[in-house]
Every structure is written in C-alpha cells, then in structure tokens.
Scaffold this motif. Structure first.
Motif, PDB file in Angstrom:
ATOM      1  N   ALA A   7       4.904  -8.149   6.282  1.00 16.29           N
ATOM      2  CA  ALA A   7       5.840  -8.565   5.235  1.00 16.29           C
ATOM      3  C   ALA A   7       6.146 -10.056   5.348  1.00 16.29           C
ATOM      4  CB  ALA A   7       7.135  -7.760   5.323  1.00 16.29           C
ATOM      5  N   ASP A   8       5.833 -10.800   4.296  1.00 11.36           N
ATOM      6  CA  ASP A   8       6.132 -12.233   4.219  1.00 11.36           C
ATOM      7  C   ASP A   8       6.104 -12.610   2.756  1.00 11.36           C
ATOM      8  OD1 ASP A   8       5.782 -15.230   4.301  1.00 11.36           O
ATOM      9  OD2 ASP A   8       5.739 -14.822   6.458  1.00 11.36           O
ATOM     10  N   ASP A   9       7.038 -13.448   2.323  1.00 14.42           N
ATOM     11  CA  ASP A   9       7.084 -13.797   0.908  1.00 14.42           C
ATOM     12  C   ASP A   9       6.082 -14.885   0.538  1.00 14.42           C
ATOM     13  OD1 ASP A   9       8.659 -15.579   2.440  1.00 14.42           O
ATOM     14  OD2 ASP A   9       9.718 -16.263   0.658  1.00 14.42           O
ATOM     15  N   GLU A  10       5.385 -15.451   1.515  1.00  9.52           N
ATOM     16  CA  GLU A  10       4.383 -16.477   1.239  1.00  9.52           C
ATOM     17  C   GLU A  10       2.989 -15.858   1.314  1.00  9.52           C
ATOM     18  OE1 GLU A  10       4.772 -20.117   3.362  1.00  9.52           O
ATOM     19  OE2 GLU A  10       6.963 -19.979   3.479  1.00  9.52           O
ATOM     20  N   PRO A  11       2.279 -15.777   0.192  1.00  7.00           N
ATOM     21  CA  PRO A  11       0.950 -15.148   0.179  1.00  7.00           C
ATOM     22  C   PRO A  11      -0.031 -15.768   1.167  1.00  7.00           C
ATOM     23  CG  PRO A  11       1.746 -15.474  -2.058  1.00  7.00           C
ATOM     24  CD  PRO A  11       2.707 -16.194  -1.161  1.00  7.00           C
ATOM     25  N   ALA A  26      -9.017  -2.632  16.612  1.00 10.33           N
ATOM     26  CA  ALA A  26      -8.034  -1.590  16.906  1.00 10.33           C
ATOM     27  C   ALA A  26      -6.788  -1.705  16.029  1.00 10.33           C
ATOM     28  CB  ALA A  26      -7.625  -1.648  18.380  1.00 10.33           C
ATOM     29  N   VAL A  27      -6.756  -2.730  15.146  1.00  6.04           N
ATOM     30  CA  VAL A  27      -5.584  -2.973  14.301  1.00  6.04           C
ATOM     31  C   VAL A  27      -5.972  -2.821  12.835  1.00  6.04           C
ATOM     32  CG1 VAL A  27      -3.851  -4.672  13.588  1.00  6.04           C
ATOM     33  CG2 VAL A  27      -4.539  -4.523  15.992  1.00  6.04           C
ATOM     34  N   ASP A  28      -5.142  -2.122  12.074  1.00  5.67           N
ATOM     35  CA  ASP A  28      -5.398  -1.915  10.652  1.00  5.67           C
ATOM     36  C   ASP A  28      -4.121  -2.216   9.860  1.00  5.67           C
ATOM     37  OD1 ASP A  28      -6.500  -1.119   8.219  1.00  5.67           O
ATOM     38  OD2 ASP A  28      -5.947   0.986   8.518  1.00  5.67           O
ATOM     39  N   VAL A  29      -4.185  -3.194   8.952  1.00  3.48           N
ATOM     40  CA  VAL A  29      -3.041  -3.507   8.090  1.00  3.48           C
ATOM     41  C   VAL A  29      -3.035  -2.491   6.958  1.00  3.48           C
ATOM     42  CG1 VAL A  29      -1.961  -5.206   6.571  1.00  3.48           C
ATOM     43  CG2 VAL A  29      -3.106  -5.954   8.667  1.00  3.48           C
ATOM     44  N   VAL A  30      -2.044  -1.615   6.952  1.00  5.41           N
ATOM     45  CA  VAL A  30      -2.005  -0.521   5.982  1.00  5.41           C
ATOM     46  C   VAL A  30      -1.187  -0.861   4.742  1.00  5.41           C
ATOM     47  CG1 VAL A  30      -2.382   1.240   7.734  1.00  5.41           C
ATOM     48  CG2 VAL A  30      -0.041   0.569   7.159  1.00  5.41           C
ATOM     49  N   ALA A  31      -0.362  -1.915   4.819  1.00 13.20           N
ATOM     50  CA  ALA A  31       0.463  -2.280   3.665  1.00 13.20           C
ATOM     51  C   ALA A  31       0.972  -3.698   3.818  1.00 13.20           C
ATOM     52  CB  ALA A  31       1.638  -1.310   3.508  1.00 13.20           C
ATOM     53  N   GLU A  32       1.234  -4.358   2.680  1.00 11.61           N
ATOM     54  CA  GLU A  32       1.806  -5.697   2.669  1.00 11.61           C
ATOM     55  C   GLU A  32       3.004  -5.730   1.733  1.00 11.61           C
ATOM     56  OE1 GLU A  32      -0.784  -8.968   1.991  1.00 11.61           O
ATOM     57  OE2 GLU A  32      -2.423  -8.135   3.213  1.00 11.61           O
ATOM     58  N   ALA A  33       4.029  -6.484   2.114  1.00  3.85           N
ATOM     59  CA  ALA A  33       5.238  -6.602   1.314  1.00  3.85           C
ATOM     60  C   ALA A  33       5.587  -8.076   1.131  1.00  3.85           C
ATOM     61  CB  ALA A  33       6.398  -5.867   1.985  1.00  3.85           C
ATOM     62  N   ALA A  34       6.233  -8.393  -0.006  1.00  6.28           N
ATOM     63  CA  ALA A  34       6.628  -9.758  -0.305  1.00  6.28           C
ATOM     64  C   ALA A  34       8.121  -9.979  -0.141  1.00  6.28           C
ATOM     65  CB  ALA A  34       6.208 -10.132  -1.718  1.00  6.28           C
ATOM     66  N   ASN A  35       8.872  -8.915   0.189  1.00  2.66           N
ATOM     67  CA  ASN A  35      10.298  -9.066   0.452  1.00  2.66           C
ATOM     68  C   ASN A  35      10.763  -7.943   1.375  1.00  2.66           C
ATOM     69  OD1 ASN A  35      11.479  -6.746  -1.207  1.00  2.66           O
ATOM     70  ND2 ASN A  35      10.350  -7.858  -2.797  1.00  2.66           N
ATOM     71  N   GLY A  36      11.968  -8.087   1.896  1.00  2.00           N
ATOM     72  CA  GLY A  36      12.462  -7.138   2.881  1.00  2.00           C
ATOM     73  C   GLY A  36      12.665  -5.739   2.341  1.00  2.00           C
ATOM     74  N   ARG A  37      13.155  -5.629   1.102  1.00  2.23           N
ATOM     75  CA  ARG A  37      13.372  -4.305   0.523  1.00  2.23           C
ATOM     76  C   ARG A  37      12.058  -3.559   0.363  1.00  2.23           C
ATOM     77  NH1 ARG A  37      16.248  -0.925   1.448  1.00  2.23           N
ATOM     78  NH2 ARG A  37      17.993  -2.373   1.222  1.00  2.23           N
ATOM     79  N   LEU A  53       7.534  -8.734  10.360  1.00  2.00           N
ATOM     80  CA  LEU A  53       8.440  -9.179   9.306  1.00  2.00           C
ATOM     81  C   LEU A  53       8.778 -10.657   9.441  1.00  2.00           C
ATOM     82  CD1 LEU A  53      11.063  -6.249   9.427  1.00  2.00           C
ATOM     83  CD2 LEU A  53       8.921  -6.348   8.134  1.00  2.00           C
ATOM     84  N   ASP A  54       8.619 -11.387   8.349  1.00  2.00           N
ATOM     85  CA  ASP A  54       9.118 -12.755   8.290  1.00  2.00           C
ATOM     86  C   ASP A  54      10.648 -12.716   8.312  1.00  2.00           C
ATOM     87  OD1 ASP A  54       9.243 -15.522   7.906  1.00  2.00           O
ATOM     88  OD2 ASP A  54       9.276 -15.296   5.723  1.00  2.00           O
ATOM     89  N   VAL A  55      11.276 -13.765   8.822  1.00  2.00           N
ATOM     90  CA  VAL A  55      12.733 -13.803   8.858  1.00  2.00           C
ATOM     91  C   VAL A  55      13.312 -14.026   7.464  1.00  2.00           C
ATOM     92  CG1 VAL A  55      14.742 -15.052   9.693  1.00  2.00           C
ATOM     93  CG2 VAL A  55      12.889 -14.570  11.251  1.00  2.00           C
ATOM     94  N   GLN A  56      12.909 -15.104   6.822  1.00  2.00           N
ATOM     95  CA  GLN A  56      13.505 -15.489   5.548  1.00  2.00           C
ATOM     96  C   GLN A  56      12.687 -14.935   4.388  1.00  2.00           C
ATOM     97  OE1 GLN A  56      13.957 -19.755   5.680  1.00  2.00           O
ATOM     98  NE2 GLN A  56      15.787 -19.619   6.937  1.00  2.00           N
ATOM     99  N   MET A  57      13.186 -13.832   3.821  1.00  2.00           N
ATOM    100  CA  MET A  57      12.541 -13.220   2.665  1.00  2.00           C
ATOM    101  C   MET A  57      13.601 -12.924   1.609  1.00  2.00           C
ATOM    102  SD  MET A  57       9.679 -10.557   4.144  1.00  2.00           S
ATOM    103  CE  MET A  57      10.810  -9.609   5.185  1.00  2.00           C
ATOM    104  N   PRO A  58      13.193 -12.892   0.327  1.00  2.00           N
ATOM    105  CA  PRO A  58      14.157 -12.582  -0.736  1.00  2.00           C
ATOM    106  C   PRO A  58      14.542 -11.097  -0.743  1.00  2.00           C
ATOM    107  CG  PRO A  58      11.944 -12.799  -1.638  1.00  2.00           C
ATOM    108  CD  PRO A  58      11.855 -13.205  -0.200  1.00  2.00           C
TER     109      PRO A  58
END
Length: 217
Positions: A7-11, A26-37, A53-58
């Motif tokens: 999760a990070d708001d910067e693409p 051994a690592v698989d990214v299963v989902a990406e988010a652009a904000n904390g919610r 998780l990025d700290v500063q997200m909308p």
C-alpha cells in the motif's frame, strides 16, 4: 509462499517495491492499495502474511491502517515503510499494530529480509532505525537508558539472551536454532520477558533492548 499486500499512494513507489519483491520467488504480491482504507479492505479480502504500508496515505494513514489490520486480521504482520523525515510517526506507532519499520531508501535486501522476518513472526527494527526512534522519543535519554537497564536486569540470563536476539530481528524459530531449544520454549521465554518488561509487542521489546544497551548500534 509469503503473500504480501503493498500500500502506497505513489504509483512509482509501488512499482519499485513490487520489482524488489519480485526478485524473491518466495514472495508474491497479492494486492496493491493506494490509500489506507483500501489497504484495510484488501487485507480483509486477501488475508496476506505481510502488509507493507506507507506512512502518509490519503483517507487513512499507514499507522491507523496498521492498527485496524492488526485488530481485524491478526494473522497479518504489518511493516511500515518510512523515510527519515517521518521518524515521529515511528515513535507514535510503537504501541500500535506495526511489527516492523523499513526505510524506503534502504537496501533492497533489507526489504526482503524484513518481509521474511515479519512473516515468520519476528520484529523488523534495524539498529539504524532504532537509534532514530529513541532520539525521536525526546529528552531524558540517560533516564530512559537507566530505567531500561533496570527493567532488563530483572530478566533471567536466558531471557536477556532471547531479548537480545529479538532486537537483532530473529524469529522464534531462528532463536530456537541459535540456542538449541524447541520453538515452544522460546515462545514461553517471550511471553515471560514481555510480561516482565510490560511491553505489548516485539518492536517495543526491541527498542527497550537497544535503550538498555543490549545491542550494539
């Protein structure tokens, strides 16, 4: 396979982190988010092993999202991605749902090691970040160090050894192998020392170990 939510708001940041994670089979990214919610919703939907998780997200910042994920999806370990300019957030997060803190500008190998550590139930707090966390907590460092040493002194020798290895980022399984113990015994030591130290999680225990001088920064 370690299933990761990013999760990070910067693409561009997401692309870069995903590229680093993709180098580890051994690592698989299963989902990406652009904000904390969105991160919380995706954590509920995918139940990943680790959420980065990025700290500063909308909408919802990373620390509030970490707390919600920790409460709603306790099987997911949360790692906060931070920069030096966000150190105050790290101090605020110590009592929350985060299991680790990684620098965005850090070594890519640290990112992969941190993901593996948190997936295995360990804390991820490098000495470099620990120093800055302690500094960010404000004045009275001498008092805190004295208090930390007094609290640690109440531990048994074996508990202090386990605490030191926790502060170095080892998981229970790794500590068990290092000390030639069964993992259940290490878990018992962890329960005991965390109760004696009155800390809520491994990250708080690791910071206390650094304050007490158990780990060379």
């Amino acid at each position: 396979m370690i299933r990761v939510l990013l999760a990070d708001d910067e693409p561009l940041v997401r692309v870069g982190v995903r590229a680093v994670l993709a180098t580890d089979p051994a690592v698989d990214v299963v989902a990406e988010a652009a904000n904390g919610r969105e991160a919380v919703d995706l954590a509920l939907a995918h139940r990943p092993d680790v959420a980065l998780l990025d700290v500063q997200m909308p909408v919802l910042d990373g620390l509030d999202a970490a707390d919600e994920i920790h409460r709603l999806v306790p099987g997911t370990g949360v790692v906060i991605l931070t920069t030096f300019s966000e150190d105050a957030y790290i101090a605020r997060a110590l009592g929350g749902g985060a299991s680790g803190f990684l620098l965005k500008a850090g070594d890519p190998r640290d990112l992969l090691a941190g993901v593996h550590a948190v997936a295995e139930g360990a804390a991820c707090l490098s000495p470099r970040i620990a120093r800055r966390v302690i500094a960010e907590l404000g004045g009275g460092r001498l008092i805190r160090a004295t208090t930390a040493r007094a609290r640690v002194a109440a531990l048994t020798t074996r508990e202090r050894t386990v605490l030191t290895l926790v502060a170095k980022g080892l998981s229970n399984a790794e500590i068990a192998r290092r000390l030639h113990l069964v993992e259940g015994t290490v878990k018992a030591y962890m329960t005991s020392l965390m109760d004696r130290l009155s800390v809520r999680n491994r990250v708080q225990a690791a910071v206390l170990a650094h304050e007490a001088g158990l780990v060379e920064d």
